[in-house]
Design a protein around this motif. Structure first.
Motif, PDB file in Angstrom:
ATOM      1  N   ALA A 186     -12.372  52.190  -1.002  1.00 22.79           N
ATOM      2  CA  ALA A 186     -13.343  52.402  -2.075  1.00 22.79           C
ATOM      3  C   ALA A 186     -14.668  52.970  -1.592  1.00 22.79           C
ATOM      4  O   ALA A 186     -15.591  53.124  -2.390  1.00 22.79           O
ATOM      5  CB  ALA A 186     -13.596  51.082  -2.808  1.00 22.79           C
ATOM      6  N   GLY A 187     -14.793  53.335  -0.325  1.00 22.12           N
ATOM      7  CA  GLY A 187     -16.057  53.827   0.195  1.00 22.12           C
ATOM      8  C   GLY A 187     -16.325  55.276  -0.165  1.00 22.12           C
ATOM      9  O   GLY A 187     -15.424  56.009  -0.602  1.00 22.12           O
ATOM     10  N   PRO A 188     -17.551  55.738   0.021  1.00 20.52           N
ATOM     11  CA  PRO A 188     -17.902  57.128  -0.255  1.00 20.52           C
ATOM     12  C   PRO A 188     -17.040  58.103   0.541  1.00 20.52           C
ATOM     13  O   PRO A 188     -16.678  57.849   1.692  1.00 20.52           O
ATOM     14  CB  PRO A 188     -19.374  57.214   0.181  1.00 20.52           C
ATOM     15  CG  PRO A 188     -19.875  55.814   0.104  1.00 20.52           C
ATOM     16  CD  PRO A 188     -18.730  54.946   0.466  1.00 20.52           C
ATOM     17  N   ILE A 189     -16.719  59.224  -0.089  1.00 24.68           N
ATOM     18  CA  ILE A 189     -15.834  60.220   0.514  1.00 24.68           C
ATOM     19  C   ILE A 189     -16.625  61.164   1.414  1.00 24.68           C
ATOM     20  O   ILE A 189     -17.659  61.709   1.016  1.00 24.68           O
ATOM     21  CB  ILE A 189     -15.100  61.007  -0.588  1.00 24.68           C
ATOM     22  CG1 ILE A 189     -14.147  60.070  -1.334  1.00 24.68           C
ATOM     23  CG2 ILE A 189     -14.328  62.195   0.000  1.00 24.68           C
ATOM     24  CD1 ILE A 189     -13.550  60.677  -2.590  1.00 24.68           C
ATOM     25  N   LEU A 190     -16.120  61.365   2.632  1.00 23.74           N
ATOM     26  CA  LEU A 190     -16.739  62.269   3.600  1.00 23.74           C
ATOM     27  C   LEU A 190     -16.039  63.618   3.665  1.00 23.74           C
ATOM     28  O   LEU A 190     -16.675  64.647   3.881  1.00 23.74           O
ATOM     29  CB  LEU A 190     -16.724  61.621   4.990  1.00 23.74           C
ATOM     30  CG  LEU A 190     -17.565  60.360   5.155  1.00 23.74           C
ATOM     31  CD1 LEU A 190     -17.158  59.619   6.411  1.00 23.74           C
ATOM     32  CD2 LEU A 190     -19.045  60.718   5.202  1.00 23.74           C
ATOM     33  N   ALA A 191     -14.736  63.623   3.514  1.00 24.49           N
ATOM     34  CA  ALA A 191     -13.952  64.868   3.546  1.00 24.49           C
ATOM     35  C   ALA A 191     -12.639  64.612   2.825  1.00 24.49           C
ATOM     36  O   ALA A 191     -12.106  63.506   2.861  1.00 24.49           O
ATOM     37  CB  ALA A 191     -13.693  65.311   4.989  1.00 24.49           C
ATOM     38  N   GLN A 192     -12.133  65.673   2.197  1.00 22.82           N
ATOM     39  CA  GLN A 192     -10.897  65.531   1.429  1.00 22.82           C
ATOM     40  C   GLN A 192     -10.201  66.878   1.342  1.00 22.82           C
ATOM     41  O   GLN A 192     -10.854  67.924   1.281  1.00 22.82           O
ATOM     42  CB  GLN A 192     -11.220  65.017   0.030  1.00 22.82           C
ATOM     43  CG  GLN A 192     -10.017  64.623  -0.807  1.00 22.82           C
ATOM     44  CD  GLN A 192     -10.426  63.941  -2.107  1.00 22.82           C
ATOM     45  OE1 GLN A 192     -10.864  64.611  -3.041  1.00 22.82           O
ATOM     46  NE2 GLN A 192     -10.323  62.614  -2.155  1.00 22.82           N
ATOM     47  N   ALA A 193      -8.860  66.845   1.341  1.00 21.30           N
ATOM     48  CA  ALA A 193      -8.103  68.090   1.267  1.00 21.30           C
ATOM     49  C   ALA A 193      -6.786  67.870   0.534  1.00 21.30           C
ATOM     50  O   ALA A 193      -6.027  66.960   0.898  1.00 21.30           O
ATOM     51  CB  ALA A 193      -7.823  68.647   2.658  1.00 21.30           C
ATOM     52  N   PRO A 194      -6.493  68.678  -0.485  1.00 21.73           N
ATOM     53  CA  PRO A 194      -5.150  68.639  -1.066  1.00 21.73           C
ATOM     54  C   PRO A 194      -4.163  69.268  -0.091  1.00 21.73           C
ATOM     55  O   PRO A 194      -4.528  70.159   0.684  1.00 21.73           O
ATOM     56  CB  PRO A 194      -5.293  69.481  -2.340  1.00 21.73           C
ATOM     57  CG  PRO A 194      -6.438  70.391  -2.060  1.00 21.73           C
ATOM     58  CD  PRO A 194      -7.371  69.659  -1.141  1.00 21.73           C
TER      59      PRO A 194
END
Length: 274
Positions: A186-194
């Motif tokens: 549930a923490g803040p997102i730093l990086a994400q990729a589909p």
């Protein structure tokens, strides 16, 4: 940065974690290996019975390929000298790199906290780790902690996100690196990729591929964390996705998909976990 990595050895993350350890051996001051059959969780028999009651026999190939078979393989004598990092049991790799590796039954235990303090850890990294860090443990590391999670958070919080992705029409896969907080995923997102995966990918194979992509994202975000320039985005917390029910696994099967198949079993028989 002085890094402490916490992981649960399994087929799902073996390649990704071993690659990370090999490439960051100079920064790692500790590797914590979760005990998947710890007594606080009911031991191996208790956990197996709990999974059978909830998920039924369709989930057994996933559990066997992900956890049991690699450990059985690791108990056998090695047939050849392992050369590549991703082919070595994680404890052997850590020993070769002179990185302390310990079994962790409770990540918030006083002994673990004292050890983290003595090592002057800058950042905690959770990479397919099945224990929750409390606020006191997270506060020991100067830069807190981060987690690699194989879903597009805030969707599919929980232990088997790729199985829940298979329940979607069509499945939508991705991976996220986010800040650790005491609440699960549930923490803040730093990086994400589909991530686009082949059709009919099993939940277990998807987890392996997504963890590999997650290792790349983690490598990219670590310098920003070290310099204090990492961007954090906040998203509303969505419902927790637990281990699948019998009906959910039936729905997946009706669409010609599965949690694990014979290819996963064969891969597990080649992997050594000690």
């Amino acid at each position: 940065m002085r890094l402490a990595l916490f992981t649960l050895e399994s087929l799902a993350n073996a390649t990704a974690v071993r690659r990370f350890v090999a490439s960051h051996g100079h920064d790692l001051v500790l590797v914590g290996l979760s005990d998947p059959f710890r007594q606080s969780m009911g031991g191996s028999l208790g956990q197996t019975w709990r999974h059978l009651k909830r998920s039924g026999p369709r989930f057994l190939p996933y559990l066997a390929a992900n956890f049991s078979l690699p450990r059985l393989r690791g108990a056998l004598p090695a047939r050849r000298a392992n050369r590549d990092a991703e082919d070595q049991p994680l404890r052997d790799l850590c020993a070769a790199l002179d990185i302390p590796a310990i079994v962790v039954s409770d990540v918030n235990d006083t002994d673990i906290r004292d050890r983290l303090r003595s090592l002057d850890v800058d950042l905690l990294i959770s990479f397919h780790f099945d224990q929750i860090f409390d606020a006191q443990t997270l506060g020991i590391a100067r830069l807190g902690g981060v987690n690699v999670h194989p879903s597009l958070l805030p969707q599919h919080r929980g232990p088997v996100p790729t199985l829940h992705a298979l329940l979607e029409h069509p499945p939508r896969f991705g991976v996220t690196v986010h800040r650790l907080v005491p609440q699960i995923d549930a923490g803040p997102i730093l990086a994400q990729a589909p991530v686009t995966l082949p059709e009919r990918t099993t939940a277990l194979r998807a987890a392996s591929l997504l963890h590999e992509r997650g290792g790349e994202l983690l490598d990219a975000v670590l310098p920003a964390i070290a310099s204090g320039t990492a961007h954090e985005s906040h998203a509303a917390t969505l419902p927790y996705c637990p281990f699948p029910t019998r009906s959910q696994l039936r729905d997946v099967s009706k669409r010609g998909l599965s949690a694990a198949d014979w290819a996963d079993i064969c891969a597990a028989l080649k992997l050594s976990i000690r």
